[in-house]
Design a protein around this motif. Structure first.
Motif, PDB file in Angstrom:
ATOM      1  N   MET A 104       0.843  -1.192   0.000  1.00 35.69           N
ATOM      2  CA  MET A 104       0.000   0.000   0.000  1.00 35.69           C
ATOM      3  C   MET A 104       0.888   1.255   0.000  1.00 35.69           C
ATOM      4  O   MET A 104       1.851   1.326   0.750  1.00 35.69           O
ATOM      5  N   LEU A 105       0.551   2.221  -0.875  1.00 37.32           N
ATOM      6  CA  LEU A 105       1.289   3.470  -0.981  1.00 37.32           C
ATOM      7  C   LEU A 105       0.375   4.644  -0.669  1.00 37.32           C
ATOM      8  O   LEU A 105      -0.846   4.579  -0.857  1.00 37.32           O
ATOM      9  N   ASN A 106       0.980   5.716  -0.212  1.00 36.69           N
ATOM     10  CA  ASN A 106       0.270   6.970   0.000  1.00 36.69           C
ATOM     11  C   ASN A 106       0.881   7.993  -0.947  1.00 36.69           C
ATOM     12  O   ASN A 106       2.068   8.305  -0.851  1.00 36.69           O
ATOM     13  N   PHE A 107       0.066   8.518  -1.882  1.00 38.54           N
ATOM     14  CA  PHE A 107       0.541   9.543  -2.816  1.00 38.54           C
ATOM     15  C   PHE A 107      -0.247  10.821  -2.568  1.00 38.54           C
ATOM     16  O   PHE A 107      -1.453  10.873  -2.811  1.00 38.54           O
ATOM     17  N   ASN A 108       0.430  11.821  -2.021  1.00 37.27           N
ATOM     18  CA  ASN A 108      -0.204  13.107  -1.721  1.00 37.27           C
ATOM     19  C   ASN A 108      -1.463  12.971  -0.866  1.00 37.27           C
ATOM     20  O   ASN A 108      -2.462  13.670  -1.057  1.00 37.27           O
ATOM     21  N   VAL A 140       8.426   2.903  12.846  1.00 41.22           N
ATOM     22  CA  VAL A 140       7.093   2.931  13.443  1.00 41.22           C
ATOM     23  C   VAL A 140       6.877   1.614  14.181  1.00 41.22           C
ATOM     24  O   VAL A 140       7.040   0.540  13.598  1.00 41.22           O
ATOM     25  N   THR A 141       6.536   1.690  15.453  1.00 42.10           N
ATOM     26  CA  THR A 141       6.263   0.508  16.263  1.00 42.10           C
ATOM     27  C   THR A 141       4.948   0.705  17.005  1.00 42.10           C
ATOM     28  O   THR A 141       4.756   1.735  17.666  1.00 42.10           O
ATOM     29  N   ASN A 186       8.186  25.571  -7.440  1.00 46.51           N
ATOM     30  CA  ASN A 186       8.794  25.063  -6.211  1.00 46.51           C
ATOM     31  C   ASN A 186       7.797  24.294  -5.356  1.00 46.51           C
ATOM     32  O   ASN A 186       8.097  23.933  -4.220  1.00 46.51           O
ATOM     33  N   THR A 187       6.584  24.056  -5.909  1.00 45.75           N
ATOM     34  CA  THR A 187       5.608  23.230  -5.194  1.00 45.75           C
ATOM     35  C   THR A 187       6.084  21.785  -5.180  1.00 45.75           C
ATOM     36  O   THR A 187       6.907  21.374  -6.002  1.00 45.75           O
ATOM     37  N   VAL A 188       5.567  21.004  -4.247  1.00 48.59           N
ATOM     38  CA  VAL A 188       6.059  19.642  -4.048  1.00 48.59           C
ATOM     39  C   VAL A 188       4.922  18.630  -4.010  1.00 48.59           C
ATOM     40  O   VAL A 188       3.758  18.976  -3.797  1.00 48.59           O
ATOM     41  N   SER A 189       5.284  17.379  -4.216  1.00 48.65           N
ATOM     42  CA  SER A 189       4.420  16.231  -3.980  1.00 48.65           C
ATOM     43  C   SER A 189       5.199  15.256  -3.110  1.00 48.65           C
ATOM     44  O   SER A 189       6.399  15.414  -2.896  1.00 48.65           O
ATOM     45  N   PHE A 190       4.507  14.221  -2.612  1.00 46.49           N
ATOM     46  CA  PHE A 190       5.188  13.229  -1.788  1.00 46.49           C
ATOM     47  C   PHE A 190       4.529  11.872  -1.952  1.00 46.49           C
ATOM     48  O   PHE A 190       3.387  11.761  -2.412  1.00 46.49           O
ATOM     49  N   PHE A 191       5.293  10.839  -1.610  1.00 41.92           N
ATOM     50  CA  PHE A 191       4.702   9.518  -1.456  1.00 41.92           C
ATOM     51  C   PHE A 191       5.288   8.839  -0.228  1.00 41.92           C
ATOM     52  O   PHE A 191       6.400   9.168   0.208  1.00 41.92           O
ATOM     53  N   VAL A 192       4.528   7.906   0.324  1.00 40.94           N
ATOM     54  CA  VAL A 192       4.936   7.192   1.535  1.00 40.94           C
ATOM     55  C   VAL A 192       4.800   5.702   1.283  1.00 40.94           C
ATOM     56  O   VAL A 192       3.796   5.246   0.724  1.00 40.94           O
ATOM     57  N   SER A 193       5.815   4.933   1.675  1.00 42.82           N
ATOM     58  CA  SER A 193       5.781   3.474   1.553  1.00 42.82           C
ATOM     59  C   SER A 193       6.268   2.858   2.858  1.00 42.82           C
ATOM     60  O   SER A 193       6.895   3.530   3.682  1.00 42.82           O
ATOM     61  N   ALA A 194       5.974   1.564   3.042  1.00 43.95           N
ATOM     62  CA  ALA A 194       6.331   0.891   4.304  1.00 43.95           C
ATOM     63  C   ALA A 194       6.822  -0.516   4.052  1.00 43.95           C
ATOM     64  O   ALA A 194       6.376  -1.182   3.118  1.00 43.95           O
ATOM     65  N   LEU A 225       2.395   9.141   7.496  1.00 44.35           N
ATOM     66  CA  LEU A 225       3.281   8.009   7.760  1.00 44.35           C
ATOM     67  C   LEU A 225       2.489   6.797   8.247  1.00 44.35           C
ATOM     68  O   LEU A 225       2.713   5.672   7.806  1.00 44.35           O
ATOM     69  N   LEU A 226       1.547   7.031   9.138  1.00 41.60           N
ATOM     70  CA  LEU A 226       0.783   5.926   9.716  1.00 41.60           C
ATOM     71  C   LEU A 226      -0.267   5.373   8.760  1.00 41.60           C
ATOM     72  O   LEU A 226      -0.766   4.258   8.962  1.00 41.60           O
ATOM     73  N   SER A 227      -0.587   6.116   7.710  1.00 37.33           N
ATOM     74  CA  SER A 227      -1.636   5.674   6.790  1.00 37.33           C
ATOM     75  C   SER A 227      -1.271   4.384   6.057  1.00 37.33           C
ATOM     76  O   SER A 227      -2.159   3.654   5.606  1.00 37.33           O
ATOM     77  N   VAL A 228       0.027   4.086   5.930  1.00 37.44           N
ATOM     78  CA  VAL A 228       0.441   2.889   5.191  1.00 37.44           C
ATOM     79  C   VAL A 228       0.791   1.727   6.118  1.00 37.44           C
ATOM     80  O   VAL A 228       1.263   0.690   5.673  1.00 37.44           O
ATOM     81  N   VAL A 229       0.578   1.929   7.418  1.00 41.73           N
ATOM     82  CA  VAL A 229       0.858   0.892   8.415  1.00 41.73           C
ATOM     83  C   VAL A 229      -0.467   0.290   8.854  1.00 41.73           C
ATOM     84  O   VAL A 229      -1.314   0.977   9.433  1.00 41.73           O
TER      85      VAL A 229
END
Length: 272
Positions: free
Chosen positions: A1-5, A33-34, A101-109, A72-76
């Motif tokens: 599972m990934l979190n994109f923006n 994360v624990t 200079n705007t940004v995007s992000f993704f989160v993985s676990a 961060l916790l959304s993918v756990v």
């Protein structure tokens, strides 16, 4: 599972014009994360914010500490231990000069084996990696996606039967390991290179300095480390947010103990 923006997805929509891919125009934070708790969340958040400002990235108005932790916790999905990475990149457009200079992000676990920090029981032999040098400037202290020296250094270690390598700067001082900040124990003095030497501004480095100063009988200093110092040291270890503290057992013909590292791992587990 990934979190994109902020949206959960099964796949990451990456363009061929992604600036992180084309130019390494990206930063990342890797956190532990624990049990649904982000370790040292505030330190990671403020390092990311400071790094974004240095790289002239525009910080979204909603990017608060609380929002950072939520993403961060959304993918756990369970209460185990996880390695969670957030990558922030400048939005596409332009070449070296960005259009925005705007940004995007993704989160993985990724799931981790141990919920507590564990000191390595296997040998860890290192040597210097001298083909390329770290530079003593502010960009070297940031967690950017430009990690080429770490990659080629890791290949060098693999080719030479080493478990890790130590990186040096242009002044020939030892700065850090391939994947963590370096600490050297000599008698009752524990030394780590200052940020001015070009080492990463590590979150676990900060925790160890704070924890260590509470251990009676140890004197902690930030000072340059030369290759000659390594031969006289009693103990070497490196730190990072995922592994915590890892002992180095051998450098060339010199072998090391792990007494201080054991104390620190106990204190670190008690803290988290």
């Amino acid at each position: 599972m990934l979190n994109f923006n902020g949206t959960l997805t099964d796949s990451l929509p990456v363009s061929v014009y992604n600036r992180g891919l084309l130019y390494g125009d990206a930063l990342f934070e890797t956190v532990r994360v624990t049990a649904q708790k982000v370790h040292f969340a505030e330190d990671h958040y403020f390092r990311l914010m400071a790094s974004m400002r240095i790289l002239r990235m525009r910080i979204p108005a909603n990017f608060t500490l609380e929002y950072f932790e939520e993403q961060l916790l959304s993918v756990v999905q369970t209460n185990g231990a996880f390695r969670v990475r957030m990558t922030v990149f400048r939005n596409e457009g332009g070449r070296y000069t960005p259009n925005t200079n705007t940004v995007s992000f993704f989160v993985s676990a990724e799931e981790l084996e141990n919920e507590q920090f564990v000191l390595n029981s296997s040998p860890c032999e290192v040597d210097l990696y001298k083909d390329f040098h770290l530079t003593k400037h502010l960009l070297s202290t940031l967690k950017t996606t430009n990690r080429l020296i770490n990659i080629v250094g890791s290949v060098y270690a693999q080719e030479n039967g080493l478990d890790n390598c130590l990186l040096v700067n242009e002044a020939k001082n030892v700065v850090e390991s391939l994947n963590g900040n370096l600490f050297m124990v000599m008698g009752d003095t524990v030394t780590t290179p200052p940020l001015s030497e070009g080492c990463l501004n590590g979150i676990m480095r900060k925790q160890v300095l704070q924890i260590g100063k509470k251990i009676e009988g140890l004197h902690w200093v930030e000072a340059p480390i030369s290759p000659f110092d390594l031969q006289k040291a009693d103990e070497l270890f490196y730190t990072n947010s995922i592994q915590g503290i890892q002992s180095i057992t051998k450098y060339r013909k010199k072998e090391y103990g792990n007494t201080v590292a054991q104390q620190l791992v106990q204190a670190l587990n008690a803290l988290v």
